[in-house]
Scaffold this motif. Structure first.
Motif, PDB file in Angstrom:
ATOM      1  N   HIS A 125      41.763  44.123  44.694  1.00 23.35           N
ATOM      2  CA  HIS A 125      42.357  44.037  46.031  1.00 23.35           C
ATOM      3  C   HIS A 125      43.197  45.268  46.325  1.00 23.35           C
ATOM      4  O   HIS A 125      43.275  45.727  47.477  1.00 23.35           O
ATOM      5  CB  HIS A 125      43.205  42.771  46.153  1.00 23.35           C
ATOM      6  N   THR A 128      41.163  47.830  47.886  1.00 19.68           N
ATOM      7  CA  THR A 128      40.969  47.540  49.309  1.00 19.68           C
ATOM      8  C   THR A 128      42.181  47.988  50.121  1.00 19.68           C
ATOM      9  O   THR A 128      42.039  48.598  51.186  1.00 19.68           O
ATOM     10  CB  THR A 128      40.729  46.035  49.513  1.00 19.68           C
ATOM     11  N   VAL A 220      33.592  46.532  45.260  1.00 11.25           N
ATOM     12  CA  VAL A 220      34.714  45.647  45.598  1.00 11.25           C
ATOM     13  C   VAL A 220      34.362  44.762  46.792  1.00 11.25           C
ATOM     14  O   VAL A 220      34.683  43.567  46.824  1.00 11.25           O
ATOM     15  CB  VAL A 220      35.982  46.481  45.872  1.00 11.25           C
ATOM     16  N   ARG A 224      33.740  38.332  44.966  1.00  7.92           N
ATOM     17  CA  ARG A 224      34.518  37.255  45.545  1.00  7.92           C
ATOM     18  C   ARG A 224      35.698  36.941  44.616  1.00  7.92           C
ATOM     19  O   ARG A 224      35.661  37.269  43.430  1.00  7.92           O
ATOM     20  CB  ARG A 224      33.643  36.004  45.718  1.00  7.92           C
ATOM     21  N   PRO A 225      36.739  36.284  45.122  1.00  7.39           N
ATOM     22  CA  PRO A 225      37.885  35.963  44.270  1.00  7.39           C
ATOM     23  C   PRO A 225      37.478  35.143  43.045  1.00  7.39           C
ATOM     24  O   PRO A 225      36.575  34.299  43.108  1.00  7.39           O
ATOM     25  CB  PRO A 225      38.810  35.178  45.197  1.00  7.39           C
ATOM     26  N   GLU A 230      41.976  35.811  42.608  1.00  6.63           N
ATOM     27  CA  GLU A 230      42.195  37.244  42.695  1.00  6.63           C
ATOM     28  C   GLU A 230      40.863  37.993  42.686  1.00  6.63           C
ATOM     29  O   GLU A 230      39.863  37.506  42.152  1.00  6.63           O
ATOM     30  CB  GLU A 230      43.060  37.735  41.525  1.00  6.63           C
ATOM     31  N   LEU A 231      40.859  39.177  43.291  1.00  4.30           N
ATOM     32  CA  LEU A 231      39.725  40.080  43.185  1.00  4.30           C
ATOM     33  C   LEU A 231      39.893  40.893  41.904  1.00  4.30           C
ATOM     34  O   LEU A 231      40.794  41.733  41.815  1.00  4.30           O
ATOM     35  CB  LEU A 231      39.650  40.998  44.402  1.00  4.30           C
ATOM     36  N   ASP A 235      35.316  42.362  37.666  1.00  2.51           N
ATOM     37  CA  ASP A 235      34.150  41.912  38.449  1.00  2.51           C
ATOM     38  C   ASP A 235      33.540  43.074  39.232  1.00  2.51           C
ATOM     39  O   ASP A 235      32.312  43.174  39.370  1.00  2.51           O
ATOM     40  CB  ASP A 235      34.546  40.796  39.403  1.00  2.51           C
TER      41      ASP A 235
END
Length: 392
Positions: A125, A128, A220, A224-225, A230-231, A235
């Motif tokens: 996140h 982002t 990113v 998905r969370p 959380e992101l 992942d």
């Protein structure tokens, strides 16, 4: 802080030869014929430091000092030593305190941009949040509570030379289930990353230093969370791998530690103090004895005391009739009178009088510790979630 030597990294996907210097930063032309480094940095400083409460109710964990310098300051020095000047700093609820300490970064030869993360929604996140700042440039993402005493300059040079989609720093740990873990293929490239696995595929833990090209933004956006809401950056790296991206790992063999616990902070303090060399600028009377690597800032006054290095004492502190060290950092404006302390960190403005036998202690700003004459009872004034040990 020293930048890393070639002995401090082992590469799985390629090898930096012993004695080889890190390549010069790659540069691109921009307006006016100037050049700029193509790698920016994203420094994460938004965490709340719950494992360091009650200290972190009033100070962000990244500003707690090791070796009398905030942890975040050590991170920024390592970033600067990579040849990076543009740094985006992710900040949370203590944003004003962080900005008050580091300002615009010019004192360190950096240009800092503060990026507010309203809620802690994961490392990915943060990418982002920083998307506009990062643009399409390659970048180094660095967790602001990590201490790496040998720096990451060589890793930056390796990334610039080959530019994989992602390059992660890893180190061997005894408890990989507590970390994000990298699994390597036969060619040495990363074929999977797993967050805190019950059955770890390797003992190579991600240590919070990542290099990315702009390809990570697409990754990113695709995730998905997690179950934690959380992101996860693991992942996003997994998404890069799944879509054919080139992800590589460098094994870091220098000192690394997460400073987010008292034990971690003290370990980091010891490691940083081990890099110091004797530098006595304060006043020391003829009745005092200084042994080993003792660093005294200007304005320090030492009277009838014994200091055993490695020890560092900041400006304006008075040490009288006391024994300090080894492995002790004392902040500015403190008074230590008839005190015995070792393997500890004392923050600014604190007064300790008549208290001996302090070991492995973390003492906050403007605290007051005074010994009382022997009595049948002891008086304690203790804040929420404090940890206190008393003799019995």
């Amino acid at each position: 802080m020293r930048s890393t030597g070639s002995a401090q990294l082992r590469t799985h996907a390629f090898r930096v030869q012993p004695g080889q210097e890190a390549p010069e930063p790659a540069r691109t032309a921009c307006r006016g014929g100037e050049e700029k480094a193509t790698v920016r940095a994203l420094l994460l400083s938004g965490g709340t430091g719950t494992r360091l409460r009650p200290l972190t109710y009033s100070i962000p964990k990244q500003l707690v000092p090791v070796g009398n310098k905030p942890v975040l300051g050590h991170c920024l020095e390592n970033i600067r030593d990579c040849g990076i000047e543009e740094v985006g700093v992710i900040v949370g609820p203590h944003a004003e305190q962080v900005a008050a300490v580091f300002g615009d970064g010019s004192a360190m030869g950096l240009r800092l941009t503060y990026l507010q993360q309203e809620r802690p929604l994961g490392l990915a996140h943060c990418v982002t949040v920083a998307a506009d700042f990062l643009g399409e440039e390659d970048f180094l993402m660095y967790l602001g509570d990590n201490v790496l005493t040998e720096g990451v300059a060589e890793a930056a040079g390796a990334f610039r030379a080959d530019r994989p989609d992602a390059q992660v720093l890893v180190t061997k740990v005894a408890n990989p289930s507590d970390y994000g873990v990298a699994s390597l293929g036969a060619d040495g490239r990363v074929n999977a990353v797993v967050e805190k696995p019950e059955r770890p595929p390797s003992d190579l833990a991600l240590i919070g230093v990542y290099f990315f090209t702009a390809a990570v933004h697409r990754a990113v956006r695709a995730i998905r969370p997690s179950r934690r809401g959380e992101l996860e950056i693991t992942d996003a790296i997994g998404e890069l791998i799944a879509t054919g991206g080139d992800v590589r790992a460098l094994e870091y063999t220098g000192f690394w530690r997460d400073s987010g616990t008292v034990e971690g902070l003290l370990d980091c303090n010891r490691a940083v103090l081990d890099t110091l060399r004797r530098d006595v600028r304060g006043s020391v009377d003829r009745h005092s004895v200084l042994t080993g690597d003792v660093v005294l800032a200007e304005g320090v006054e030492v009277v009838r005391s014994q200091l055993t290095g490695p020890v560092t004492v900041a400006a304006g502190t008075v040490v009288r009739d006391s024994r300090l060290g080894p492995y002790t950092s004392v902040g500015p404006g403190c008074t230590l009178d008839s005190t015995g302390i070792e393997n500890s960190i004392v923050l600014e403005g604190t007064t300790i009088t008549g208290v001996r036998g302090l070991d492995g202690s973390l003492i906050g700003r403007r605290a007051e510790l005074h010994a009382e004459p022997a009595a049948a009872s002891q008086r304690l004034i203790v804040g929420d979630l404090a940890k206190v040990r008393v003799a019995r």
